[in-house]
Design a protein around this motif. Sequence first.
Motif, PDB file in Angstrom:
ATOM      1  N   THR A  70      97.884 -36.613  73.670  1.00  0.00           N
ATOM      2  CA  THR A  70      97.409 -35.236  73.778  1.00  0.00           C
ATOM      3  C   THR A  70      95.945 -35.191  74.176  1.00  0.00           C
ATOM      4  O   THR A  70      95.169 -36.061  73.792  1.00  0.00           O
ATOM      5  N   LYS A  71      95.597 -34.165  74.946  1.00  0.00           N
ATOM      6  CA  LYS A  71      94.200 -33.943  75.320  1.00  0.00           C
ATOM      7  C   LYS A  71      93.535 -32.946  74.378  1.00  0.00           C
ATOM      8  O   LYS A  71      92.352 -32.676  74.499  1.00  0.00           O
ATOM      9  N   GLU A  72      94.297 -32.391  73.455  1.00  0.00           N
ATOM     10  CA  GLU A  72      93.774 -31.353  72.561  1.00  0.00           C
ATOM     11  C   GLU A  72      92.704 -31.896  71.628  1.00  0.00           C
ATOM     12  O   GLU A  72      92.750 -33.049  71.214  1.00  0.00           O
ATOM     13  N   SER A  73      91.740 -31.046  71.286  1.00  0.00           N
ATOM     14  CA  SER A  73      90.758 -31.393  70.270  1.00  0.00           C
ATOM     15  C   SER A  73      91.400 -31.278  68.890  1.00  0.00           C
ATOM     16  O   SER A  73      92.439 -30.642  68.725  1.00  0.00           O
ATOM     17  N   GLY A  74      90.756 -31.893  67.896  1.00  0.00           N
ATOM     18  CA  GLY A  74      91.239 -31.768  66.523  1.00  0.00           C
ATOM     19  C   GLY A  74      91.655 -33.074  65.890  1.00  0.00           C
ATOM     20  O   GLY A  74      91.890 -33.136  64.681  1.00  0.00           O
ATOM     21  N   ALA A  75      91.775 -34.163  66.692  1.00  0.00           N
ATOM     22  CA  ALA A  75      92.149 -35.483  66.171  1.00  0.00           C
ATOM     23  C   ALA A  75      93.443 -35.385  65.346  1.00  0.00           C
ATOM     24  O   ALA A  75      94.457 -34.926  65.862  1.00  0.00           O
ATOM     25  N   ALA A  76      93.407 -35.790  64.066  1.00  0.00           N
ATOM     26  CA  ALA A  76      94.624 -35.822  63.243  1.00  0.00           C
ATOM     27  C   ALA A  76      95.310 -34.465  63.203  1.00  0.00           C
ATOM     28  O   ALA A  76      96.547 -34.381  63.156  1.00  0.00           O
ATOM     29  N   TYR A  77      94.538 -33.386  63.214  1.00  0.00           N
ATOM     30  CA  TYR A  77      95.110 -32.038  63.229  1.00  0.00           C
ATOM     31  C   TYR A  77      96.011 -31.854  64.451  1.00  0.00           C
ATOM     32  O   TYR A  77      97.152 -31.373  64.346  1.00  0.00           O
ATOM     33  N   ALA A  78      95.507 -32.256  65.628  1.00  0.00           N
ATOM     34  CA  ALA A  78      96.276 -32.102  66.865  1.00  0.00           C
ATOM     35  C   ALA A  78      97.513 -32.993  66.863  1.00  0.00           C
ATOM     36  O   ALA A  78      98.600 -32.574  67.277  1.00  0.00           O
ATOM     37  N   TYR A  79      97.361 -34.236  66.366  1.00  0.00           N
ATOM     38  CA  TYR A  79      98.485 -35.168  66.369  1.00  0.00           C
ATOM     39  C   TYR A  79      99.601 -34.695  65.442  1.00  0.00           C
ATOM     40  O   TYR A  79     100.777 -34.705  65.806  1.00  0.00           O
ATOM     41  N   VAL A  80      99.227 -34.288  64.228  1.00  0.00           N
ATOM     42  CA  VAL A  80     100.222 -33.864  63.241  1.00  0.00           C
ATOM     43  C   VAL A  80     100.867 -32.550  63.666  1.00  0.00           C
ATOM     44  O   VAL A  80     102.086 -32.369  63.529  1.00  0.00           O
ATOM     45  N   ARG A  81     100.078 -31.613  64.194  1.00  0.00           N
ATOM     46  CA  ARG A  81     100.641 -30.343  64.643  1.00  0.00           C
ATOM     47  C   ARG A  81     101.647 -30.568  65.765  1.00  0.00           C
ATOM     48  O   ARG A  81     102.721 -29.950  65.803  1.00  0.00           O
ATOM     49  N   THR A  82     101.300 -31.468  66.694  1.00  0.00           N
ATOM     50  CA  THR A  82     102.189 -31.753  67.814  1.00  0.00           C
ATOM     51  C   THR A  82     103.486 -32.410  67.348  1.00  0.00           C
ATOM     52  O   THR A  82     104.562 -32.121  67.862  1.00  0.00           O
ATOM     53  N   ASN A 125      74.862 -38.142  60.935  1.00  0.00           N
ATOM     54  CA  ASN A 125      74.820 -36.685  60.756  1.00  0.00           C
ATOM     55  C   ASN A 125      74.935 -35.980  62.099  1.00  0.00           C
ATOM     56  O   ASN A 125      75.582 -34.934  62.207  1.00  0.00           O
ATOM     57  N   VAL A 126      74.309 -36.561  63.113  1.00  0.00           N
ATOM     58  CA  VAL A 126      74.432 -36.020  64.467  1.00  0.00           C
ATOM     59  C   VAL A 126      75.897 -36.050  64.900  1.00  0.00           C
ATOM     60  O   VAL A 126      76.433 -35.072  65.431  1.00  0.00           O
ATOM     61  N   ALA A 127      76.564 -37.188  64.637  1.00  0.00           N
ATOM     62  CA  ALA A 127      77.983 -37.325  65.000  1.00  0.00           C
ATOM     63  C   ALA A 127      78.840 -36.316  64.241  1.00  0.00           C
ATOM     64  O   ALA A 127      79.734 -35.679  64.811  1.00  0.00           O
ATOM     65  N   SER A 128      78.574 -36.157  62.941  1.00  0.00           N
ATOM     66  CA  SER A 128      79.352 -35.215  62.129  1.00  0.00           C
ATOM     67  C   SER A 128      79.144 -33.785  62.591  1.00  0.00           C
ATOM     68  O   SER A 128      80.069 -32.960  62.553  1.00  0.00           O
ATOM     69  N   SER A 129      77.928 -33.471  63.034  1.00  0.00           N
ATOM     70  CA  SER A 129      77.644 -32.115  63.508  1.00  0.00           C
ATOM     71  C   SER A 129      78.385 -31.826  64.812  1.00  0.00           C
ATOM     72  O   SER A 129      78.535 -30.669  65.205  1.00  0.00           O
ATOM     73  N   PHE A 130      78.862 -32.870  65.471  1.00  0.00           N
ATOM     74  CA  PHE A 130      79.664 -32.729  66.682  1.00  0.00           C
ATOM     75  C   PHE A 130      81.149 -32.584  66.328  1.00  0.00           C
ATOM     76  O   PHE A 130      81.842 -31.678  66.809  1.00  0.00           O
ATOM     77  N   HIS A 131      81.658 -33.487  65.458  1.00  0.00           N
ATOM     78  CA  HIS A 131      83.089 -33.521  65.145  1.00  0.00           C
ATOM     79  C   HIS A 131      83.573 -32.306  64.357  1.00  0.00           C
ATOM     80  O   HIS A 131      84.533 -31.655  64.740  1.00  0.00           O
ATOM     81  N   THR A 132      82.915 -32.061  63.219  1.00  0.00           N
ATOM     82  CA  THR A 132      83.475 -31.152  62.221  1.00  0.00           C
ATOM     83  C   THR A 132      83.623 -29.712  62.724  1.00  0.00           C
ATOM     84  O   THR A 132      84.685 -29.104  62.537  1.00  0.00           O
TER      85      THR A 132
END
Length: 460
Positions: free
Chosen positions: A65-77, A299-306
Amino acid sequence: MEQKTKLKFWSIVMLTINSIIGTGIFLSPGGVAKQSGSMAPFIYICAAIFAVILALTFASASKYTKESGAAYAYVRTAFGDDAGLYVGITRFVSASIAWGVMATGVIKTAFQIFGYSSADITFGMQTVGFIILMIVLFIVNVMGTKIFSLVSNLSTIGKCVALVIAILAGIVIAMMTGNHMAEVDALVNADGIKVVPEMTTTNFVTALVAAFYAFTGFESVASGAEDMEEPEKNLPRAIPVAIGIVAAIYFGIILTAMMIDPVAMVTSSSVVVLADVFQNPVIKNIVVIGAFVSMFGINVASSFHTPRLLEAMAHRKQVPSVFAKRNAKDIPVNAFIITTLFAIVIPMAFAYDMKGIMIISTIARFVQFILVPIAVIMFYYGNTKNPTVETAKKNFTTDVVVSVLSLVLTALLLFKFNWAGSFSTTTEAGTSLNYFAIVSMFIGYVIIPILVYFYAKKQK
């Protein structure tokens, strides 16, 4: 219209490294050594193997999947909207908690650089520093992906350089002074009781989970997939490369630190435990400053992901659509603001007790570590509830064998983990349940998901 700048392959590798190397390697070694003694380097090897296996599973999932969300996208799909919603909202809560842990580490390390001990840092000082840090991260993010990528890459290089210097210095010191690793196993307290307990299966697993915290972060990298160039191709290659680099650095720093002064690892009360291993003030300062850069970088990385996880859920109308709106620089500002509030409030509620929030953050990830491997197996066999899975090159070994192995290892860890010890506090008066941690877990992983579920149903 200005063309959107996306993260390329090596920027994704850097972001993954930046997402992993942070508070864990500077703060967890003391607890790991206290549980496992001279076996600490071996514990980190085991944690690295577990992380690599899980990372390969998440990398396999990102192909589909190209969707954002990581585990959220995988599990939803794989399982549908309801399962995806639960993983998404609990991931958001745990990611916010994790961000809070890392932000706490940055502030405490900054005070240590200026000569303050842990006892000198008041709640008010910590809170002011916390808010200033969040303002800085907000500025970095709203300036756009290009500036964010630059800051992320520089902080990644800075933390890796500091750790490599510490490893090289440690090798030289160990060659000059000899190997002192066995000393920690003989260490006793004032009552003559051994500080390091006998290595039981439970102690091994508890130490492994503590060490594994230093490797977490890889599971969040795909949260901002839509801001990456060809994520379905680059993510599966970037994640394993980054994990391999991190594992080599971790093993080197833990092994040399244990050879130089393992007793300091166990008895240190400093924020940056690794710094107390080195007596040389120059090396000690390099480690402390490296820890600061490292923690700021994560923290920079987390401010991107979350925030992008919340944004992905908003696109599906499972949370208010206001969180899906982006500014002129293509940044999800509203999602960033609410995520920042979570990241500030949760650590404040725990009075910045890093051990408590670190355990909750780590345990919460295990929901993903069970469902994502199952999702990958479903993707491989084409058995999903959602027909939007991208065409991907299937591989039985990585998609099925590694996913099954991930499930087995996760189940063993959950079965053998010391649940009672992790949700209790020990004082001179005895041991009692940590009701605050228990209630926080209940609110974050039961109450909030139920409220979001009913909101999503109402929108439909």
